[in-house]
Design an enzyme around this catalytic site. Structure first.
Site, PDB file in Angstrom:
ATOM      1  CG  ASP A 252      11.837 -16.835   9.933  1.00 14.51           C
ATOM      2  OD1 ASP A 252      12.542 -15.797  10.697  1.00 14.51           O
ATOM      3  OD2 ASP A 252      11.335 -17.878   9.830  1.00 14.51           O
TER       4      ASP A 252
ATOM      5  CG  ASN B 178      -1.941  -1.705   1.333  1.00 14.71           C
ATOM      6  OD1 ASN B 178      -2.659  -0.878   0.079  1.00 14.71           O
ATOM      7  ND2 ASN B 178      -2.042  -2.043   2.587  1.00 14.71           N
TER       8      ASN B 178
ATOM      9  CG  HIS C 288       1.730  -4.203  12.508  1.00 16.76           C
ATOM     10  ND1 HIS C 288       2.419  -3.722  13.352  1.00 16.76           N
ATOM     11  CD2 HIS C 288       1.573  -3.224  11.272  1.00 16.76           C
ATOM     12  CE1 HIS C 288       2.827  -2.389  12.774  1.00 16.76           C
ATOM     13  NE2 HIS C 288       2.151  -2.342  11.828  1.00 16.76           N
TER      14      HIS C 288
ATOM     15  CD  GLU D 255      10.878  -1.642  12.770  1.00 13.12           C
ATOM     16  OE1 GLU D 255      11.776  -2.302  13.254  1.00 13.12           O
ATOM     17  OE2 GLU D 255       8.987  -1.845  12.732  1.00 13.12           O
TER      18      GLU D 255
ATOM     19  NE  ARG E 174      -2.094   4.584  12.581  1.00  5.57           N
ATOM     20  CZ  ARG E 174      -1.902   4.023  11.136  1.00  5.57           C
ATOM     21  NH1 ARG E 174      -0.308   4.189  11.064  1.00  5.57           N
ATOM     22  NH2 ARG E 174      -2.520   4.173   9.762  1.00  5.57           N
TER      23      ARG E 174
ATOM     24  CG  HIS F 283       7.327   1.999  10.677  1.00  8.84           C
ATOM     25  ND1 HIS F 283       6.797   1.248  10.244  1.00  8.84           N
ATOM     26  CD2 HIS F 283       7.870   2.123  11.610  1.00  8.84           C
ATOM     27  CE1 HIS F 283       7.059   0.055  10.125  1.00  8.84           C
ATOM     28  NE2 HIS F 283       7.622   0.576  11.365  1.00  8.84           N
ATOM     29  CG  LEU F 284       5.546   7.486   5.799  1.00 12.24           C
ATOM     30  CD1 LEU F 284       4.783   6.576   4.875  1.00 12.24           C
ATOM     31  CD2 LEU F 284       6.174   8.969   4.910  1.00 12.24           C
ATOM     32  CB  SER F 285       1.261   6.779  11.108  1.00 12.56           C
ATOM     33  OG  SER F 285       2.116   5.365  11.291  1.00 12.56           O
TER      34      SER F 285
ATOM     35  NE  ARG G 215      -2.578   0.979  12.203  1.00 13.48           N
ATOM     36  CZ  ARG G 215      -3.032  -0.376  11.296  1.00 13.48           C
ATOM     37  NH1 ARG G 215      -1.366  -0.135  10.383  1.00 13.48           N
ATOM     38  NH2 ARG G 215      -3.953   0.620  10.336  1.00 13.48           N
TER      39      ARG G 215
END
Ligand code: DQA
Length: 145
Positions: free
Chosen positions: A88, A11, A81, A99, A108, A101-103, A112
């Site tokens: 793996d 997405n 998640h 790692e 949230r 994440h935008l948010s 999440r």
């Protein structure tokens, strides 16, 4: 020349149009363009990969073992998640990663808050929008030097 692989999960190809109140108005192309500009300045080769399919991400990570990838930035999106398989794969190739994440996933829904990646990652950036990718790039660039 060091090589950085940027992986974006499901997405994220819809960024700009997808829930802009959460993810902002910038598209994935905008993010990649800004990383490409940084890569030019820092003399880093950039590979870019987005997929909505778990097995394609697993296979791209396997490929990274043989294509010269030194470091990975990954936003696993919803697979953060759920995906033991992608976790793996990263453990299999043993390439260090950050790692992104935008948010802020901790602000949230409860589901999440858990990531299958964070305990393997060199670092985690969440909640800083597209800036998070740039900061992760700079951290990766330093780690690779
Ligand atoms: C995300 C957060 C995930 O929870 C979500 O499923 C995404 C995007 C982020 O960048 O904020 O698709 O990884």
């Amino acid at each position: 020349m060091r090589t950085l692989l940027v992986i974006n999960g499901p997405n994220l190809n819809m960024l700009g149009r997808r829930e802009p109140e959460i993810y902002g108005r910038q598209t994935l192309e905008d993010i990649i363009e800004s990383l490409e500009a940084l890569a030019d300045i820092h003399n880093i080769r950039l590979f870019n990969f987005q997929s909505n399919a778990e097995h394609e991400i697993v296979e791209r990570i396997h490929q990274a073992m043989d294509d010269g990838t030194d470091y990975i930035l990954i936003n696993p999106a919803a697979f953060t998640h759920t995906s033991v398989a992608i976790r793996d794969a990263l453990a299999t190739v043993s390439i260090p990663f950050i790692e992104v994440h935008l948010s802020n996933i901790h602000k949230r829904e409860d589901f999440r808050a858990h990531s299958y990646f964070s305990d393997l990652a060199d670092g985690v950036i969440a909640g800083l929008g597209t800036k998070g990718y740039e900061l992760a790039f700079l951290a990766a660039s330093e780690k690779m030097s």
